[in-house]
Scaffold this motif. Structure first.
Motif, PDB file in Angstrom:
ATOM      1  N   LYS A  33      10.179  -9.414  96.017  1.00  0.00           N
ATOM      2  CA  LYS A  33       9.202  -8.319  96.039  1.00  0.00           C
ATOM      3  C   LYS A  33       7.779  -8.871  96.103  1.00  0.00           C
ATOM      4  CE  LYS A  33       7.739  -4.159  93.687  1.00  0.00           C
ATOM      5  NZ  LYS A  33       7.954  -3.233  92.589  1.00  0.00           N
ATOM      6  N   GLN A  34       7.502  -9.878  95.289  1.00  0.00           N
ATOM      7  CA  GLN A  34       6.159 -10.471  95.290  1.00  0.00           C
ATOM      8  C   GLN A  34       5.847 -11.098  96.645  1.00  0.00           C
ATOM      9  OE1 GLN A  34       3.850 -10.107  93.003  1.00  0.00           O
ATOM     10  NE2 GLN A  34       2.371 -11.345  94.106  1.00  0.00           N
ATOM     11  N   ALA A  35       6.830 -11.763  97.248  1.00  0.00           N
ATOM     12  CA  ALA A  35       6.626 -12.343  98.578  1.00  0.00           C
ATOM     13  C   ALA A  35       6.305 -11.246  99.593  1.00  0.00           C
ATOM     14  CB  ALA A  35       7.862 -13.124  99.011  1.00  0.00           C
ATOM     15  N   GLY A  36       6.977 -10.105  99.476  1.00  0.00           N
ATOM     16  CA  GLY A  36       6.700  -8.989 100.373  1.00  0.00           C
ATOM     17  C   GLY A  36       5.268  -8.479 100.233  1.00  0.00           C
ATOM     18  N   LEU A  37       4.789  -8.461  99.013  1.00  0.00           N
ATOM     19  CA  LEU A  37       3.409  -8.025  98.785  1.00  0.00           C
ATOM     20  C   LEU A  37       2.397  -9.024  99.349  1.00  0.00           C
ATOM     21  CD1 LEU A  37       3.790  -6.708  95.117  1.00  0.00           C
ATOM     22  CD2 LEU A  37       3.587  -5.337  97.227  1.00  0.00           C
ATOM     23  N   LEU A  38       2.833 -10.267  99.513  1.00  0.00           N
ATOM     24  CA  LEU A  38       1.950 -11.327 100.023  1.00  0.00           C
ATOM     25  C   LEU A  38       2.214 -11.648 101.499  1.00  0.00           C
ATOM     26  CD1 LEU A  38       2.115 -13.753  96.968  1.00  0.00           C
ATOM     27  CD2 LEU A  38       0.156 -12.338  97.683  1.00  0.00           C
ATOM     28  N   ARG A  39       2.881 -10.760 102.214  1.00  0.00           N
ATOM     29  CA  ARG A  39       3.253 -11.067 103.598  1.00  0.00           C
ATOM     30  C   ARG A  39       2.047 -11.369 104.472  1.00  0.00           C
ATOM     31  NH1 ARG A  39       4.717  -5.830 102.821  1.00  0.00           N
ATOM     32  NH2 ARG A  39       3.418  -4.294 103.845  1.00  0.00           N
ATOM     33  N   HIS A  40       0.893 -10.855 104.128  1.00  0.00           N
ATOM     34  CA  HIS A  40      -0.338 -11.137 104.869  1.00  0.00           C
ATOM     35  C   HIS A  40      -0.889 -12.531 104.538  1.00  0.00           C
ATOM     36  CE1 HIS A  40      -1.524  -9.471 101.020  1.00  0.00           C
ATOM     37  NE2 HIS A  40      -2.701 -10.053 101.172  1.00  0.00           N
ATOM     38  N   ARG A  41      -0.301 -13.185 103.534  1.00  0.00           N
ATOM     39  CA  ARG A  41      -0.683 -14.557 103.171  1.00  0.00           C
ATOM     40  C   ARG A  41       0.589 -15.410 103.161  1.00  0.00           C
ATOM     41  NH1 ARG A  41      -4.095 -12.271  98.517  1.00  0.00           N
ATOM     42  NH2 ARG A  41      -2.828 -13.570  97.175  1.00  0.00           N
ATOM     43  N   PRO A  42       1.085 -15.749 104.336  1.00  0.00           N
ATOM     44  CA  PRO A  42       2.385 -16.420 104.443  1.00  0.00           C
ATOM     45  C   PRO A  42       2.476 -17.742 103.684  1.00  0.00           C
ATOM     46  CG  PRO A  42       1.294 -16.325 106.585  1.00  0.00           C
ATOM     47  CD  PRO A  42       0.473 -15.534 105.633  1.00  0.00           C
ATOM     48  N   GLN A  43       1.376 -18.455 103.559  1.00  0.00           N
ATOM     49  CA  GLN A  43       1.411 -19.733 102.840  1.00  0.00           C
ATOM     50  C   GLN A  43       1.707 -19.539 101.358  1.00  0.00           C
ATOM     51  OE1 GLN A  43      -1.240 -18.277 104.156  1.00  0.00           O
ATOM     52  NE2 GLN A  43      -2.838 -18.222 102.595  1.00  0.00           N
TER      53      GLN A  43
END
Length: 189
Positions: A33-43
């Motif tokens: 879920k957290q990765a999904g929220l950060l999809r605009h920051r792939p790194q």
């Protein structure tokens, strides 16, 4: 309808439940879920997805999340590698005899592990087409045709795309594509 009520053994029932997200720890769910929220920051998103995959290596959801990350990030070779991992997970859940015979019509419709396997084959065929690995795409589509003769997952369209490419017809006319099924896609691969 759950997997146990369909009469699947424990491994298949567990896979079927996990294919829709069951059996995933709250910690792994939170990472995805957290990765999904950060999809605009792939790194920043990628390490979270890799952590989720490491924490649940035999669960399909983290590998699907990685696949989607790479696919939508236009990293198709890495998406293909994740797809190959997903195929191995499904193959393990299905057991060593899977594929000796095509799955029953009921399994192709209702068994989450079988459907996951078939859709993963289709996804890998698509990626191989996009990566210009036409021979590998042909192998995947041949296996998909053998295991899904009713074309429940729509692989025939990809075979038509491959045939048109090989014939040198790059036109993108949807009228030339089959509506459904393997008929009209030529002899079995």
């Amino acid at each position: 309808m759950d997997a146990a009520s369909l009469g699947f053994d424990d491994n298949l029932a567990a896979f079927a439940d996990s294919a829709i997200g069951g059996g995933l720890s709250p910690q792994v769910e939170a990472l995805i879920k957290q990765a999904g929220l950060l999809r605009h920051r792939p790194q920043e998103a990628l390490p979270l997805l890799e952590q989720a995959r490491a924490a649940a290596p035999r669960h399909p959801v983290p590998v699907i999340a990685l696949y989607r990350f790479y696919f939508y990030g236009h990293q198709l070779a890495l998406a293909r590698a994740a797809g190959e991992d997903a195929l191995a997970i499904a193959r393990t859940a299905l057991g060593p005899d899977f594929g000796d015979e095509p799955p029953s019509d009921e399994a192709a419709r209702d068994d989450a592990a079988v459907r996951f396997y078939l859709f993963t084959l289709k996804g890998l065929a698509y990626l191989n087409l996009r990566l210009d690995d036409f021979e590998e795409a042909r192998l995947m589509l041949g296996e998909l045709r053998r295991l899904d003769p009713q074309d429940r997952v729509g692989g025939a369209l990809l075979l038509q795309v491959l045939a048109r490419h090989e014939a040198g017809d790059e036109a993108d006319s949807l009228a030339a594509y089959p509506v459904r099924g393997w008929s009209g896609t030529g002899p079995a691969l």
